[in-house]
Write a protein that holds these residues in place. Sequence first.
Motif, short mmCIF file in Angstrom:
data_model
loop_
_atom_site.label_atom_id
_atom_site.label_comp_id
_atom_site.label_asym_id
_atom_site.label_seq_id
_atom_site.Cartn_x
_atom_site.Cartn_y
_atom_site.Cartn_z
N TYR A 228 0.73 -1.23 -0.19
CA TYR A 228 -0.05 -0.20 -0.06
C TYR A 228 0.87 1.19 0.03
O TYR A 228 0.61 2.12 -0.63
CB TYR A 228 -0.85 0.10 1.27
N VAL A 229 1.81 1.29 0.85
CA VAL A 229 2.57 2.76 1.07
C VAL A 229 3.78 2.83 -0.13
O VAL A 229 3.66 4.03 -0.84
CB VAL A 229 3.40 2.24 2.25
N ILE A 230 4.08 1.72 -0.78
CA ILE A 230 5.06 1.95 -1.83
C ILE A 230 4.31 2.11 -3.06
O ILE A 230 4.80 2.97 -3.85
CB ILE A 230 6.03 0.72 -2.12
N ASP A 231 3.07 1.64 -3.11
CA ASP A 231 2.32 1.91 -4.37
C ASP A 231 1.96 3.60 -4.35
O ASP A 231 1.95 4.26 -5.34
CB ASP A 231 0.93 1.00 -4.39
N LYS A 232 1.44 3.98 -3.14
CA LYS A 232 1.05 5.40 -2.93
C LYS A 232 2.09 6.16 -3.21
O LYS A 232 2.19 7.29 -3.74
CB LYS A 232 0.49 5.83 -1.64
N PHE A 233 3.47 5.90 -2.82
CA PHE A 233 4.58 6.73 -2.94
C PHE A 233 5.08 6.71 -4.24
O PHE A 233 5.32 7.79 -4.86
CB PHE A 233 5.82 5.99 -2.09
N LEU A 234 5.01 5.59 -5.16
CA LEU A 234 5.28 5.78 -6.52
C LEU A 234 4.15 6.44 -7.31
O LEU A 234 4.76 7.36 -8.40
CB LEU A 234 5.35 4.25 -6.98
N LEU A 235 3.13 6.45 -6.85
CA LEU A 235 1.91 7.33 -7.56
C LEU A 235 2.51 8.77 -7.17
O LEU A 235 2.30 9.72 -8.41
CB LEU A 235 0.57 6.89 -7.19
N SER A 236 2.67 9.14 -6.25
CA SER A 236 3.20 10.42 -5.73
C SER A 236 4.10 10.94 -6.54
O SER A 236 4.55 12.01 -7.11
CB SER A 236 3.39 10.74 -4.48
N VAL A 237 5.24 9.93 -6.67
CA VAL A 237 6.51 10.43 -7.51
C VAL A 237 6.07 10.66 -8.99
O VAL A 237 6.63 11.61 -9.62
CB VAL A 237 7.61 9.16 -7.52
N PHE A 238 5.25 9.79 -9.46
CA PHE A 238 4.73 10.24 -10.87
C PHE A 238 3.95 11.51 -11.21
O PHE A 238 4.16 12.32 -12.04
CB PHE A 238 3.84 9.00 -11.42
N ASN A 239 2.97 11.67 -10.23
CA ASN A 239 2.19 13.09 -10.31
C ASN A 239 3.39 14.19 -9.95
O ASN A 239 2.95 15.07 -10.79
CB ASN A 239 1.44 12.91 -9.20
N ALA A 240 4.50 14.04 -9.45
CA ALA A 240 5.17 15.13 -9.27
C ALA A 240 5.98 15.22 -10.48
O ALA A 240 6.56 16.37 -10.93
CB ALA A 240 6.17 14.99 -8.02
N MET A 241 6.29 14.10 -11.32
CA MET A 241 7.09 14.23 -12.68
C MET A 241 6.30 14.68 -13.60
O MET A 241 6.72 14.62 -14.92
CB MET A 241 7.83 12.96 -12.71
N GLY A 242 5.07 14.82 -13.24
CA GLY A 242 3.98 15.18 -14.48
C GLY A 242 3.48 14.08 -15.26
O GLY A 242 2.89 14.05 -16.44
N TYR A 243 3.53 12.87 -14.67
CA TYR A 243 3.04 11.67 -15.30
C TYR A 243 1.74 11.22 -14.49
O TYR A 243 1.50 9.96 -14.16
CB TYR A 243 4.02 10.45 -15.27
N GLY A 244 0.82 12.13 -14.16
CA GLY A 244 -0.34 11.55 -13.38
C GLY A 244 -1.28 10.95 -14.64
O GLY A 244 -1.55 11.55 -15.58
N PHE A 245 -1.58 9.48 -14.26
CA PHE A 245 -2.20 9.17 -15.40
C PHE A 245 -3.71 8.17 -15.19
O PHE A 245 -4.30 7.44 -16.03
CB PHE A 245 -1.43 7.82 -16.21
N LEU A 246 -4.15 8.41 -13.86
CA LEU A 246 -5.26 7.94 -13.60
C LEU A 246 -6.64 8.64 -13.83
O LEU A 246 -7.54 9.11 -13.19
CB LEU A 246 -5.41 7.62 -12.04
N ASN A 247 -6.62 8.74 -15.23
CA ASN A 247 -7.84 9.32 -16.15
C ASN A 247 -8.95 8.39 -16.46
O ASN A 247 -8.84 7.30 -16.64
CB ASN A 247 -7.25 10.12 -17.09
N ASP A 248 -10.11 8.90 -16.95
CA ASP A 248 -11.10 8.27 -17.29
C ASP A 248 -11.23 8.27 -18.76
O ASP A 248 -12.18 7.45 -19.37
CB ASP A 248 -12.50 8.76 -16.77
N LYS A 249 -10.27 8.87 -19.33
CA LYS A 249 -10.00 8.95 -20.97
C LYS A 249 -8.90 8.57 -21.32
O LYS A 249 -7.80 9.01 -20.88
CB LYS A 249 -10.65 10.66 -21.18
N CYS A 250 -8.96 8.05 -22.83
CA CYS A 250 -7.83 7.79 -23.29
C CYS A 250 -6.78 9.18 -23.58
O CYS A 250 -7.52 10.02 -24.19
CB CYS A 250 -7.94 7.16 -24.71
N SER A 251 -5.47 8.90 -23.08
CA SER A 251 -4.69 10.01 -23.58
C SER A 251 -4.47 10.35 -24.97
O SER A 251 -4.03 11.37 -25.11
CB SER A 251 -3.36 9.88 -22.55
N SER A 252 -4.71 9.41 -25.64
CA SER A 252 -4.16 9.46 -27.10
C SER A 252 -5.48 10.13 -27.97
O SER A 252 -5.54 11.20 -28.54
CB SER A 252 -3.88 8.25 -27.62
#
Length: 234
Positions: free
Chosen positions: A129-153
């Motif tokens: 749980y903690v490592i998953d959340k931490f990695l998600l926060s790292v990606f968000n900070a890097m500009g790779y937030g990807f948990l969207n409901d629509k295709c990014s393409s």
Amino acid sequence: MASTKVKAIVIGNTKLKEKDMLINLFTLEKGKMTVTMRGVRGDKAKLKSAKEIFCFGDFIVEEGKTNIVTAVDIIDNFYEISKNIERYYEGCAILDIVSKIATESNPQLFVEVIKSLKTLCYDNPKKYYVIDKFLLSVFNAMGYGFLNDKCSSCGSNLEIKYMNYEVGEIVCPACHNSLCEKISDACFSAMRLLDKTDYEKLSTVKLGGMGEIQAFNLLNKNYQFRTGYSCNMI
């Protein structure tokens, strides 16, 4: 030499000659910093507990050709993490990520590290749980937030989801390619819930369907694509 006070956490250490140690710090003010702690391997050394990984405190450093730690006011050593092997490896993985990606001062990342270690030490979160959340926060900070409901393409609704590791985003079946991996509903739900949950509330979260493990595998692979490093979790 100038004396500097930094708020820091020990993310690594190496033995030097005699009883000295080379310490890798992640500091709030200066990012990563390498310092020397003299005589700390001795049984009666005043600073011997400050040389260990996870030690968090205010470090007084005499800066020069060699940065020498002269005093430490320990805030927390997160000792309980080392008493649970799974949490210990999870904590070490977090420190390893920091050692790989941190350079200059990054207050947001510093806060994430302290929060994640506090949760591992004092709460009762399930494994990953903690490592998953931490990695998600790292990606968000890097500009790779990807948990969207629509295709990014193409922007279509995402009933079936694929992780595009090439760009670090989620795409639909029509836009997926050989560098994509299908995301299960359990995995996506786990990532979204963990991303929205505060660290101090992770112990109240209950996921099903092995979503947290699937999430870690996906996040680790994304981490490899984004940084060239692997997140080790034994």
